[in-house]
Motif scaffolding. Structure first.
Motif, short mmCIF file in Angstrom:
data_model
loop_
_atom_site.label_atom_id
_atom_site.label_comp_id
_atom_site.label_asym_id
_atom_site.label_seq_id
_atom_site.Cartn_x
_atom_site.Cartn_y
_atom_site.Cartn_z
N SER A 22 -13.76 16.15 92.19
CA SER A 22 -13.40 17.39 92.85
C SER A 22 -14.25 17.59 94.11
CB SER A 22 -13.53 18.53 91.86
OG SER A 22 -14.47 19.45 92.24
N HIS A 23 -15.51 17.16 94.07
CA HIS A 23 -16.36 17.25 95.26
C HIS A 23 -15.79 16.37 96.37
CE1 HIS A 23 -19.84 17.58 97.79
NE2 HIS A 23 -20.00 16.27 97.77
N ALA A 24 -15.34 15.18 96.02
CA ALA A 24 -14.78 14.27 97.03
C ALA A 24 -13.52 14.86 97.64
CB ALA A 24 -14.46 12.92 96.40
N GLU A 25 -12.71 15.57 96.85
CA GLU A 25 -11.49 16.16 97.38
C GLU A 25 -11.79 17.32 98.32
OE1 GLU A 25 -8.70 15.18 93.52
OE2 GLU A 25 -9.38 17.20 93.84
N GLU A 26 -12.99 17.90 98.22
CA GLU A 26 -13.34 19.04 99.05
C GLU A 26 -14.06 18.62 100.33
OE1 GLU A 26 -13.99 22.00 95.22
OE2 GLU A 26 -15.65 21.60 96.57
N ASN A 27 -14.19 17.34 100.59
CA ASN A 27 -14.88 16.89 101.80
C ASN A 27 -14.23 17.48 103.04
OD1 ASN A 27 -16.83 15.33 100.60
ND2 ASN A 27 -15.66 13.46 100.71
N GLN A 28 -15.06 17.87 103.96
CA GLN A 28 -14.61 18.46 105.21
C GLN A 28 -14.05 17.37 106.11
OE1 GLN A 28 -17.79 20.54 107.11
NE2 GLN A 28 -16.52 21.27 108.77
N GLU A 29 -12.86 17.60 106.68
CA GLU A 29 -12.23 16.60 107.54
C GLU A 29 -12.12 17.06 108.99
OE1 GLU A 29 -8.56 15.51 105.74
OE2 GLU A 29 -9.54 14.65 104.00
N SER A 30 -12.63 18.26 109.28
CA SER A 30 -12.61 18.76 110.64
C SER A 30 -13.80 19.71 110.83
CB SER A 30 -11.29 19.49 110.95
OG SER A 30 -11.18 20.64 110.15
N VAL A 31 -14.05 20.05 112.08
CA VAL A 31 -15.15 20.95 112.43
C VAL A 31 -14.58 22.09 113.26
CG1 VAL A 31 -17.32 21.15 113.71
CG2 VAL A 31 -16.83 19.07 112.40
N THR A 32 -14.99 23.31 112.94
CA THR A 32 -14.54 24.48 113.69
C THR A 32 -15.71 25.05 114.47
OG1 THR A 32 -12.86 24.95 112.03
CG2 THR A 32 -13.45 26.75 113.51
N TYR A 33 -15.48 25.30 115.75
CA TYR A 33 -16.51 25.78 116.67
C TYR A 33 -16.02 27.08 117.27
CZ TYR A 33 -19.78 25.54 120.66
OH TYR A 33 -20.76 25.80 121.59
N SER A 34 -16.80 28.12 117.19
CA SER A 34 -16.44 29.40 117.78
C SER A 34 -16.59 29.31 119.31
CB SER A 34 -17.35 30.51 117.24
OG SER A 34 -17.07 31.71 117.92
N SER A 36 -17.01 31.59 121.26
CA SER A 36 -18.00 32.56 121.74
C SER A 36 -19.42 32.03 121.54
CB SER A 36 -17.84 33.90 121.01
OG SER A 36 -18.06 33.73 119.62
N ASP A 37 -19.56 30.86 120.94
CA ASP A 37 -20.86 30.25 120.67
C ASP A 37 -21.21 29.32 121.83
OD1 ASP A 37 -23.16 29.34 119.51
OD2 ASP A 37 -22.20 28.49 117.73
N ALA A 38 -22.45 29.34 122.25
CA ALA A 38 -22.86 28.47 123.35
C ALA A 38 -23.85 27.41 122.89
CB ALA A 38 -23.49 29.31 124.46
N THR A 39 -24.06 27.30 121.58
CA THR A 39 -25.01 26.32 121.07
C THR A 39 -24.31 25.02 120.70
OG1 THR A 39 -24.80 27.13 118.80
CG2 THR A 39 -26.53 28.11 120.16
N LYS A 40 -25.07 23.95 120.71
CA LYS A 40 -24.57 22.64 120.33
C LYS A 40 -24.41 22.60 118.81
CE LYS A 40 -25.91 17.78 120.84
NZ LYS A 40 -26.93 16.92 121.46
N GLN A 41 -23.29 22.08 118.34
CA GLN A 41 -23.03 21.98 116.91
C GLN A 41 -22.77 20.52 116.55
OE1 GLN A 41 -20.03 24.66 115.35
NE2 GLN A 41 -19.41 23.15 113.86
N THR A 42 -23.52 20.01 115.58
CA THR A 42 -23.32 18.65 115.10
C THR A 42 -23.03 18.71 113.61
OG1 THR A 42 -24.80 17.74 116.78
CG2 THR A 42 -24.37 16.36 114.86
N SER A 43 -21.95 18.06 113.19
CA SER A 43 -21.54 18.07 111.79
C SER A 43 -21.12 16.68 111.35
CB SER A 43 -20.36 19.02 111.57
OG SER A 43 -20.67 20.32 112.00
N SER A 44 -21.27 16.43 110.07
CA SER A 44 -20.82 15.18 109.48
C SER A 44 -19.56 15.47 108.68
CB SER A 44 -21.92 14.63 108.57
OG SER A 44 -21.48 13.45 107.94
N ILE A 45 -18.54 14.63 108.86
CA ILE A 45 -17.30 14.79 108.08
C ILE A 45 -16.96 13.46 107.42
CG2 ILE A 45 -16.41 16.59 109.63
CD1 ILE A 45 -14.37 14.40 110.62
#
Length: 155
Positions: A22-34, A36-45
């Motif tokens: 179930s954890h594997a099925e919940e893996n994130q496949e995309s990244v959402t960036y606001s 209105s945010d001006a900061t750098k965002q780094t994510s692993s998918i």
């Protein structure tokens, strides 16, 4: 006693195994960036194919005061394999331009690269990568959804 121990172990690992699945099925496949945010965002998918990718989204400095308007750099990397990035310009929650596309193969080579605005809400960097005799398609997509920039990768 031995049968009870084995049965307990089977039940334990059955429950533990389901938790992992179930954890594997919940893996994130995309990244959402606001926008209105001006900061750098780094994510692993993790893609549907099980590849771990690092996605970075960063708003470039600008003089525009309008919330969300500006140029955003979208980068994706599969460590030890390839890197790709491009910039997308957003104005009034629409994609108005793309530029500065770059793709580097650490192993293999890119045989085709095409950066396109698919519509006013979506831009995609279409890549074909060859490693040995196999060819893979990589699509790095940026999509406007309200006041957010959603970045996904399909391989």
């Amino acid at each position: 006693m031995k049968k009870a121990l084995i049965l307990g172990a089977v039940i334990f690992f059955g429950i533990f195994g389901k938790g992992s699945l179930s954890h594997a099925e919940e893996n994130q496949e995309s990244v959402t960036y606001s926008l209105s945010d001006a900061t750098k965002q780094t994510s692993s998918i993790v893609t549907k194919e099980g590849e771990e990718l690092i996605i970075t989204i960063e708003k470039e400095p600008s003089l525009s005061r309008a919330l969300g308007n500006g140029t955003y750099t979208v980068s994706t990397e599969r460590k030890g394999s390839w890197k790709a990035s491009y910039q997308v310009t957003v104005k009034n929650n629409s994609i108005t331009a793309t530029k500065n596309a770059s793709a580097t193969a650490i192993s293999g080579s890119f045989t085709s690269k095409s950066l396109r605005i698919d519509n006013s809400k979506q831009a995609t960097y279409y890549l074909k990568r060859k490693v040995g005799t196999s060819t893979a398609t990589i699509n790095l997509r940026a999509k406007i959804n309200g006041s957010k920039l959603n970045v996904s990768v399909s391989t």
